[in-house]
Write an enzyme that holds these catalytic residues in place. Structure first.
Site, PDB file in Angstrom:
ATOM      1  N   GLU A   1      -4.297  -3.336   5.272  1.00 42.82           N
ATOM      2  CA  GLU A   1      -5.410  -2.789   4.489  1.00 42.82           C
ATOM      3  C   GLU A   1      -5.163  -2.876   2.988  1.00 42.82           C
ATOM      4  OE1 GLU A   1      -2.427   0.224   4.242  1.00 42.82           O
ATOM      5  OE2 GLU A   1      -3.166  -0.828   6.011  1.00 42.82           O
ATOM      6  N   ASP A   2      -3.888  -2.804   2.578  1.00 39.39           N
ATOM      7  CA  ASP A   2      -3.575  -2.839   1.152  1.00 39.39           C
ATOM      8  C   ASP A   2      -4.005  -4.172   0.523  1.00 39.39           C
ATOM      9  OD1 ASP A   2      -1.700  -4.216   2.630  1.00 39.39           O
ATOM     10  OD2 ASP A   2       0.029  -3.115   1.862  1.00 39.39           O
ATOM     11  N   TYR A   3      -3.738  -5.269   1.211  1.00 44.17           N
ATOM     12  CA  TYR A   3      -4.118  -6.595   0.703  1.00 44.17           C
ATOM     13  C   TYR A   3      -5.630  -6.696   0.535  1.00 44.17           C
ATOM     14  CZ  TYR A   3      -4.856 -11.659   0.643  1.00 44.17           C
ATOM     15  OH  TYR A   3      -5.268 -12.931   0.315  1.00 44.17           O
TER      16      TYR A   3
ATOM     17  N   ALA B   1      -7.104  -4.587  -2.313  1.00 44.76           N
ATOM     18  CA  ALA B   1      -6.906  -5.296  -3.581  1.00 44.76           C
ATOM     19  C   ALA B   1      -7.910  -6.435  -3.735  1.00 44.76           C
ATOM     20  CB  ALA B   1      -5.478  -5.825  -3.671  1.00 44.76           C
TER      21      ALA B   1
ATOM     22  N   GLY C   1       0.772  -1.237   0.000  1.00 46.84           N
ATOM     23  CA  GLY C   1       0.000   0.000   0.000  1.00 46.84           C
ATOM     24  C   GLY C   1       0.797   1.277   0.000  1.00 46.84           C
TER      25      GLY C   1
END
Length: 393
Positions: A234-236, A239, A209
């Protein structure tokens, strides 16, 4: 043949197969990286270029912060806004932002001060107000330590085709003074690049992220950015939410240039430990699979399997394994760097050996604690990624 011998033969065959699979991963990463990195995407026509809202979550300052932020004021892109978010009204980063606003009075900039608590993820809490105020559908989340080239944003937007919902910049590092910088570059230019490139080549979610551009309406469909405050990674999950709606995530042709002004090997190892602990907590299969991507571990198990199956000298096999791994990592690094080493070959060898020898220790160390430490706070991450903050005692 006894049952024990059969079982050992099966184990040796499986380990040797895993050893061969590592070389397939290398090949995929090198071929895909050669095709993808630094290629020139088709630039949209002026009437098709969409506006972009850039969220920059800030906390504290370092010697490179002003320079890094200034690169966002100098982007060669016709329509974008900068949304800076700061947790504390006493944060010195506010003065840096205000000085840049004075220097670039024509820039479209807003500064948000104060948290909106939506979960244990402090970064999300810091960004929610800026997210809700964003006026464009394309949204770029970019960490404070990222340095942009003038065409980086245009390159990212150009990669956002109709079937793409998320564009990621592969993590890399600017060259700075000192061996700690060399060490970081070698990590992100070899092991991290290999995993990132090979995963994206076959469509596996390998999101980071620190620099990610996505369609805001897709995240609004699942409740907005606040819905990801319950995750530490949160980035995972951003996505995953985008991919679950039928859109692709792709790599930008330019890597993300991390350019923090404060860095040392000890802090970097803590960062690697946090990432390793987070991966193992979210997806427990990583506990078994991740060590199988490490040079030294696979050299040892591959040497044993080769001796058992083919009566090959384990020492000769191990040395040849390490040499080939080293050379392919060197090729990988030069590909990611898009040129020769920015430091001496001796520094590269030392940094590469330190990374390869310390990585098994870091993977082992992640099992010694129950919590993940991030910005002096403790978190408990449950299987599936749900996170709760552990109160200070």
């Amino acid at each position: 043949m006894s049952i024990a011998l059969i079982l050992v033969t099966i184990l040796a065959t499986g380990l040797f197969g895993g050893w061969m699979f590592d070389w397939i991963i290398f090949l995929i990463a090198l071929v895909y990286g050669k095709w993808r990195l630094y290629s020139k995407p088709d630039i949209p026509s002026p009437e098709d270029i969409q506006g972009v809202s850039i969220i920059k979550p800030l906390m504290g300052v370092d010697p490179n912060l002003k320079h890094n932020l200034e690169t966002f004021f100098q982007l060669e892109y016709p329509n974008y806004e900068l949304l800076f978010s700061v947790q504390d009204e006493n944060d010195p980063a506010i003065l840096v932002v205000k000085s840049l606003i004075d220097t670039y009075p024509k820039a479209d900039v807003k500064l948000f001060i104060g948290l909106k608590h939506v979960g244990p993820n402090g970064k999300i809490n810091n960004m929610v107000r800026a997210y809700e105020a964003a006026k464009h559908n394309l949204l770029l989340i970019s960490d404070s330590g990222i340095k942009m080239t003038k065409d980086s944003l245009l390159d990212m937007v150009s990669c956002l085709k109709k079937d793409v919902g998320l564009v990621l910049q592969m993590p890399y590092v600017c060259h700075r003074k000192g061996f700690a910088s060399v060490y970081e570059q070698v990590y992100f230019g070899t092991m991290q690049a290999r995993n990132c490139l090979s995963a994206n080549a076959v469509g596996i979610n390998c999101s980071t992220g620190m620099s990610m551009l996505f369609r805001k309406d897709l995240i609004d469909e699942v409740g907005g950015l606040k819905e990801f405050g319950k995750y530490l990674a949160e980035d995972y999950f951003i996505a995953e939410a985008i991919r679950n709606q039928g859109y692709k995530s792709v790599l930008c042709t330019q890597p993300a240039l991390q350019n923090s002004g404060t860095y040392n090997i000890n802090d970097f190892h803590k960062r690697m430990l946090r990432w390793a602990s987070l991966r193992a907590s979210m997806i427990p299969t990583f506990i078994l699979l991740e060590p199988l991507s490490e040079c030294m571990i696979m050299g040892v198990v591959g040497s044993w399997a080769a001796q058992f199956l083919f009566d090959i000298s384990p020492m000769a096999f191990f040395l040849m394994h390490v040499l080939c791994w080293f050379l392919l990592d060197y090729v990988m690094f030069c590909m990611v760097q898009n040129g020769p080493l920015p430091f001496s070959k001796f520094e590269y060898v030392v940094a590469w050996l330190l990374r390869e020898l310390s990585s098994p220790y870091i993977l082992l160390l992640r099992h010694t604690g129950s919590y993940i430490i991030w910005r002096n706070r403790k978190y408990m991450v449950h299987w599936g990624g749900y996170t709760e903050e552990v109160p200070a005692t």
